[in-house]
Structures are given as structure tokens and as C-alpha cells.
Design an enzyme around this catalytic site. Structure first.
Site, PDB file in Angstrom:
ATOM      1  N   CYS A 103      84.204 112.880  12.814  1.00 60.80           N
ATOM      2  CA  CYS A 103      84.736 113.949  13.806  1.00 60.80           C
ATOM      3  C   CYS A 103      84.803 115.142  13.099  1.00 60.80           C
ATOM      4  CB  CYS A 103      85.858 113.526  14.469  1.00 60.80           C
ATOM      5  SG  CYS A 103      86.581 114.978  15.252  1.00 60.80           S
ATOM      6  N   HIS A 158      48.219 169.966  22.650  1.00 59.69           N
ATOM      7  CA  HIS A 158      48.864 170.341  23.916  1.00 59.69           C
ATOM      8  C   HIS A 158      48.491 171.502  24.677  1.00 59.69           C
ATOM      9  CE1 HIS A 158      50.298 166.109  23.195  1.00 59.69           C
ATOM     10  NE2 HIS A 158      50.825 166.250  24.464  1.00 59.69           N
ATOM     11  N   CYS A 164      63.312 166.586  24.698  1.00 59.27           N
ATOM     12  CA  CYS A 164      61.846 166.533  25.653  1.00 59.27           C
ATOM     13  C   CYS A 164      60.841 165.753  24.685  1.00 59.27           C
ATOM     14  CB  CYS A 164      61.539 168.013  25.741  1.00 59.27           C
ATOM     15  SG  CYS A 164      61.093 168.828  24.157  1.00 59.27           S
ATOM     16  N   CYS A 175      53.780 164.788  20.487  1.00 59.92           N
ATOM     17  CA  CYS A 175      54.227 164.146  21.733  1.00 59.92           C
ATOM     18  C   CYS A 175      54.742 163.062  21.728  1.00 59.92           C
ATOM     19  CB  CYS A 175      52.924 164.663  22.831  1.00 59.92           C
ATOM     20  SG  CYS A 175      53.250 163.843  24.421  1.00 59.92           S
TER      21      CYS A 175
END
Lengths: 516, 149
Positions: free
Chosen positions: A227, A337, A314, A327
Site C-alpha cells: 500500500c 498596405h 490595432c 500587419c
């Protein structure tokens, strides 16, 4: 409440199943030799079958005294058959890992070989040397004084008593050796017998030696396991073949109250099989999920490859390190962009689509893992809270005894409820590891229904237990808790019964193979 | 701690009657630490070489084996590039009845009969098994290069 279908008696019987089990078995075992693969009486088998649930296994608890007695009884049996002393029989059995049949069989054909192997000499005319021969120099300490005892086995290699003692102590205490302690002479294969050891060393070392032997005995036998609870000296005897542990979760309950898996020694992990548990624990422990998180939540700078997490703002990103502007949506350079700043219109381009697909996949796999892990971990955490609850409950019980006319026996329902709650949480916890590896099919849906029922019941009981006790409502509360406790216990049984049967029938379909 | 009688006597005997091709000298400041020199045995790839080793007697010597390590680079399947030696009596076959002298004699014997089937340096052992002559040649080169005073 659907608990009405299950009587109190049935429930009581089920949660205490092992106590009755091992007590009965204990008595059976004392007549038979449990060291061997003995079989139970036919009568016992039938009663066992009737009582046994699909998720239970047969086992018995052996206190240390029984383990010692079993060794003696096996040895005295063998000593009777082979006509050797008890001590020699023990040594023989040890060298055969306590396989009595094989020992007796082999002994009949090759007795001398087997005696040599175990380091035993029958008609031992050369009793150990105890006196220091004339002109003797101990080859360990080089002491050539003429006084003091010496020791030597029948091989004739004599060393002084203090050196011998130090040697044996080192072997036993430092190296934990008890099976084959050889004569200190280099290359000599004579085994130092138990009697000599016991004569030569201190009582504390003898105790350690005995302990090592008991340990070796349990380790040698497949049907025994200590045990793992701290300071518990019991072993569990379970006769299931280890190969069956792929389809059976051999959960045993020690007399000390610790419930664990006989297959792997970990705490109770029903309904998940050992192989699955191992895989799950490895998955939770290693870095793969960290890596998954990183790939799901971060992107690499297109220029310097620094890992970046976007935590707001952002899509116009500027790498802190190399000042590259890009981006976040398409990962392309920001300069391209043009005038459509802050509104990426390059979303559908193939290169960026690929990158996003990959990310979506790993995010989905991470989410799936986290779903199961969070629930697994939550139940683990809740189980800890339950333990706190238990202490609170004890206080409550005292309070109830004082404030109401309930007797001590009558307030026991709270303790019982906490016990059931804890064991249900343990089960629930592993159902999530189990479910993580299940392939999606109808069986899995059924399993999840059962799982949900148990979970709902567990949370309801948990909530009930945390309610403040009001004097006038005690009787009502007691009734509610009792009902819920029985219900929760029965839901747990449904889950365990179903999963255990499914494992045995091979009904579950896993997307991994953990049977190795 | 005072040096046990065993170590004192062993050291005395080693100095008075050294084994052929072997010398072991304890450090003045640490009598448990020995500088060892073993001559490469005749008819071995290490012939003509002089190999330096260090030998340390741990606290529980002679119940525990001494620690021995080659300081000179050597091309041998049972000795790795850190100079560690794969020798049974330095591990599980150690007996307190063994001595510094017997250990060093065993090391010397290991130089005469390399055992590539129980290797410590896998690449060397493989070389030894696949092409013994070439391996022996490398061992001779290494002996010339690193083990000549």
C-alpha cells in the site's frame, strides 16, 4: 428524486464493498498458501460473483504480520517436502522468487545445482569459523593483533569480526542488499547465510535485513503490492493477471483507508485504465501544451522571427526588437498596405491563409485539451476544497448535536456525504482524462450523458453541504442530504459500471493506443 | 580523520614492493589520493606507453571501491574519453579483500586484453570489432602521440 429506486441498504453495501471483501478473503487465505497462485473455493467464487460490481476486483489486505507468516508457512511446507531446514527452505524459496511448485519440481531433478545457486550446503560440516586462527591477518583491515573474534564461512575465507560486521552492515544498510550477500573475498560465490548475518550484525541492522526481505518477498510476487500510503505497512493481494490491466482498472482499498490502483500504484483513477492514465499524466506534465499555447496565441515577426503576442491594439504591428512594421492579420509588410491603413484587405491571399489554417488547427486542438484538462484539474482542486469542507463538516456535526435532539449516530450523514462526494470527484476527474482520448461516436455520447448526470448530482450535493445550518431545518436538510448522497453514489456507480463493462467488452474506441 | 591502518599498511607495501610496471604515490597533503603510473604491457597496442592515472580512496574504503581514472588519453574500448574505466571489480564485483595493488594489476590486464563486447566507448568498441587491426593501429598511434614521456 430518482434515489427512491435505490434502497439505503444497497448503497451502503456498495460503498463499503471492500471492507467485507478483504475480511472474508483474509480467512480464506490463512488456510491456503497465498504466496502461490492458489484458487478460492468454489463456494466463495459464487458469492463473490453475486456481490461484485463490474468495476470491482477481488483482493485482500495483508498486514505485515501476515506477510511474515506467509513466508514462514511456505518455507515450512517446502522444508517438509524437501527435507531441508526451515532456514534453508527460505533461502531456496527466495532464489526461486517464492515459486514453490517450480522449486520442488526443479529440486527433484537438479538438487545440487539448485543448492549451489542458493548458496546452501546441506551436511554443513564446516561450521562457520569463529575463532581467530594462529598468525591470522585480516585482509580487510590488515590487523594482525592476536586478540578478538574472527568469522569465516565454510569457504575458508576468514576476516575479523568487526570487518565482517562492517561489510554486512554496508551491504544491508547502504546497498539494501538482502538476496545474495556473498563472502567478502573477491570472486568467492559463497552466500552469507541468514544465521551468520544475524550473529554478526547489530539488532537494528537485523531489523533492516528482515524489512528488506519482506520487501523482496512482496516485490517478487506479482500478486502482491505494498500500500503506497505513508506509514502503512500493509500489502494488497490481488490475483488478476497483469495483462488484464488494459481492460480492468484494479482499484483496491487498503485497511488503512487508502484507495489506489493495484496495477500502477497511483491513487484511485477509475474509470481510466493505467495506460491511459500514464499517457494523460505525461501529456499534462510535458511541454507540448505550452508549445501549443505559444503557437495558438503568438506569431513570429516576419523579419527577426521574435515571438510576438498581440495583447491589444490595432493590426499595425511594430516589432519591438527589429522595428519591422507588419500587419497582424496577413503578416505582410505594413508598407504594402498603402492607403488602406488599419483595414487589411489582403486577407484572402494564399500564403497568409495557410498560416492561419495551421494556427486554427493548433488552436482547436489546444482548446480541446484545455476543455478536458480544466475539468480534470477543477475536480482535483474541488477535492482539496472538499477536505476543508470535511473539517467544517465536523464542526457542523458537533454544532448539530448541541443544538438539536439528534444523536451522534444521526449526524453521521454529513461525514458520509463528504466521503461520497470526495470519491465521486475523484471518479469525475478521471472521466475527463478518459473522455479526452475517446473517439467521437455514439458510445462516447452515452458516456458523456452519464458523466454529466454525475457531475450535476455532485455539484448539487456540494452546494447542499455548504449551506448554513438552521436549527429548525435540520431534519429537512438531513433528509435532503441523505437523498442526494444516495443519488450521487448511484450515479457514480452507473458511470463506473458502464465504463468497466465497456472496457471489458472493448466497446470504447480510443484514438490512441495505450495497451503497450 | 586519522588514516585507517589498512591504508597506511597498503601504502607502505606499495612503496616497498611495487608491482612490475606500476607505481602509485600518495599525495603529501592527501594520503587518500594517489598518482599512478602504469606502463603499457608488452605485446599490447599500448606497449612503450606511460599512462598516468589518479586513484582516490573514498571515506568508506575498503568497503567501497577506490575511484580510478586515466589522466592520459588512451584508445581503448573499455575506457572513455574522460578516462573512466569499465571494470567489474571497480563496481559491483568489488570486494573489501581487494587492494590498490590488485585493482591496478586488473587495470594493467585490461590494457593487455581489451573487451569490445562490454564497451564504455562505443565508437572505439565498434572500430575494434569491425576492424581490429586498424583499431590496434590507432591505439598504437595514440600511445605514441599522448603516452610517451
Amino acid at each position: 428524486m430518482s434515489a427512491g429506486t435505490i434502497s439505503e441498504d444497497e448503497f451502503e453495501g456498495s460503498s463499503d464493498y471492500d471492507e467485507n471483501d478483504f475480511e472474508d478473503d483474509d480467512e480464506d487465505e490463512s488456510d491456503t498458501e497465498f504466496g502461490q497462485t492458489g484458487d478460492m473455493g468454489f463456494q466463495d467464487m459464487i458469492t463473490e460473483k453475486q456481490r461484485k460490481k463490474a468495476y470491482e476486483v477481488d483482493f485482500s489486505v495483508l498486514p505485515l504480520a501476515d506477510i511474515m507468516a506467509a513466508q514462514t508457512s511456505a518455507a515450512s511446507h517446502v522444508s517438509g517436502i524437501l527435507g531441508v531446514s526451515l532456514q534453508q527452505a527460505t533461502a531456496l524459496l527466495r532464489s526461486f522468487k517464492w515459486n514453490k511448485e517450480r522449486l520442488v519440481e526443479r529440486y527433484m531433478d537438479h538438487s545440487q545445482e539448485i543448492l549451489n545457486q542458493a548458496g546452501i550446503v546441506l551436511d554443513d560440516v564446516h561450521t562457520p569459523v569463529l575463532k581467530r586462527p594462529r598468525g591470522f591477518v585480516c585482509m580487510i583491515c590488515f590487523d594482525d593483533s592476536s586478540a578478538g573474534p574472527a568469522l569465516g564461512l565454510r569457504c575458508g575465507h576468514v576476516f575479523c569480526q568487526p570487518c565482517y560486521e562492517q561489510y554486512l552492515t554496508q551491504k544491508i544498510v547502504e546497498e539494501g542488499e538482502c538476496r545474495r550477500i556473498l563472502c567478502p573475498e573477491s570472486g568467492c560465490n559463497t552466500i552469507v547465510d541468514e544465521e551468520t548475518i544475524k550473529k554478526a550484525v547489530q539488532p537494528t541492522v537485523i531489523a533492516k535485513y528482515q524489512q528488506l526481505q519482506d520487501r523482496a518477498y512482496v516485490a517478487d510476487l506479482d500478486n502482491l503490492r505494498w500500500c503506497p500510503a505513508p506509514n502503512c505497512e500493509n500489502a494488497i493481494d490481488c490475483r488478476l493477471p497483469h495483462s488484464s490491466f488494459k481492460t480492468v482498472v484494479p482499484t483496491v482499498l487498503c485497511a488503512c483507508g487508502y484507495k489506489f490502483c493495484f496495477g500502477c500504484g497511483l491513487g484511485d483513477h477509475q474509470p481510466a485504465a493505467c495506460g491511459l492514465v500514464k499517457m494523460w499524466q505525461k501529456k499534462c506534465a510535458d511541454d507540448s501544451e505550452t508549445a501549443n499555447w505559444i503557437s495558438a496565441h503568438t506569431k513570429e515577426c516576419g523579419k527577426c522571427l521574435s515571438t510576438i503576442e498581440k495583447n491589444g491594439g490595432c493590426n499595425h504591428m511594430t516589432c519591438r526588437k527589429c522595428k519591422y512594421e507588419f500587419c497582424w492579420v496577413c503578416m505582410g509588410p505594413w508598407s504594402e498596405h498603402g492607403t488602406s491603413w488599419y483595414n487589411c484587405n489582403r486577407f484572402e491571399e494564399t500564403s497568409s491563409t495557410d498560416a492561419r489554417d495551421q494556427q486554427a488547427k493548433s488552436r482547436a486542438s489546444l482548446e480541446r485539451y484545455l476543455h478536458y484538462y480544466n475539468r480534470f484539474a477543477n475536480h482535483e482542486h474541488s477535492a482539496k476544497l472538499d477536505r476543508d469542507l470535511y473539517t467544517k463538516t465536523e464542526k457542523k456535526m458537533e454544532e448539530m448535536q448541541r443544538t438539536s435532539d439528534l444523536s451522534w449516530i444521526e449526524v453521521q450523514f454529513l461525514k458520509k456525504a463528504v466521503d461520497v462526494l470526495t470519491s465521486c470527484r475523484m471518479t469525475l476527474r478521471w472521466t475527463y482524462a478518459f473522455a479526452f482520448y475517446l473517439a467521437r461516436n455514439n458510445m462516447t455520447d452515452l458516456f458523456e450523458d452519464n458523466q454529466r448526470d454525475l457531475e450535476v448530482a455532485v455539484e448539487a450535493l456540494s452546494e447542499l453541504l455548504e449551506k448554513p445550518i438552521e436549527r429548525e431545518k435540520i431534519a429537512e436538510l438531513r433528509q435532503q442530504v441523505l437523498d442526494k448522497t444516495v443519488y450521487v453514489g448511484s450515479r457514480r456507480e452507473v458511470v463506473l459500471e458502464d465504463t468497466a463493462k465497456g472496457l471489458a467488452e472493448g466497446r470504447w474506441e480510443f484514438f490512441v493506443d495505450f495497451s503497450k | 580523520m586519522a588514516l585507517p591502518k589498512r591504508i597506511i599498511k597498503e601504502t607502505e607495501r606499495l612503496m616497498a614492493d611495487p608491482a612490475p610496471g606500476i607505481s602509485a604515490t600518495p599525495h603529501d597533503d592527501n594520503l587518500r589520493y594517489f598518482d599512478v603510473i602504469i606502463a603499457g604491457p608488452n605485446q599490447s597496442p599500448f606497449e612503450g606507453g606511460v599512462f598516468k592515472l589518479e586513484l582516490f580512496l573514498p571515506e568508506d574504503y575498503p568497503m567501497a571501491p577506490p575511484k580510478v581514472r586515466f589522466m592520459t588519453k588512451i584508445y581503448h574500448p573499455n575506457i572513455d574519453k574522460l578516462g573512466r574505466i569499465c571494470l567489474d571489480i571497480l563496481k559491483d564485483k568489488w570486494s573489501p579483500a581487494l587492494q590498490i595493488r590488485t585493482v591496478l594489476l586488473s587495470v594493467q590486464a585490461l590494457l593487455s586484453s581489451p573487451n569490445p563486447d562490454d564497451p564504455l566507448a562505443n565508437d572505439v568498441a565498434q572500430h575494434w570489432k569491425e576492424n581490429e587491426n586498424a583499431a590496434i593501429q590507432t591505439a598504437q598511434e595514440w600511445t605514441r602521440k599522448y603516452a610517451t614521456a
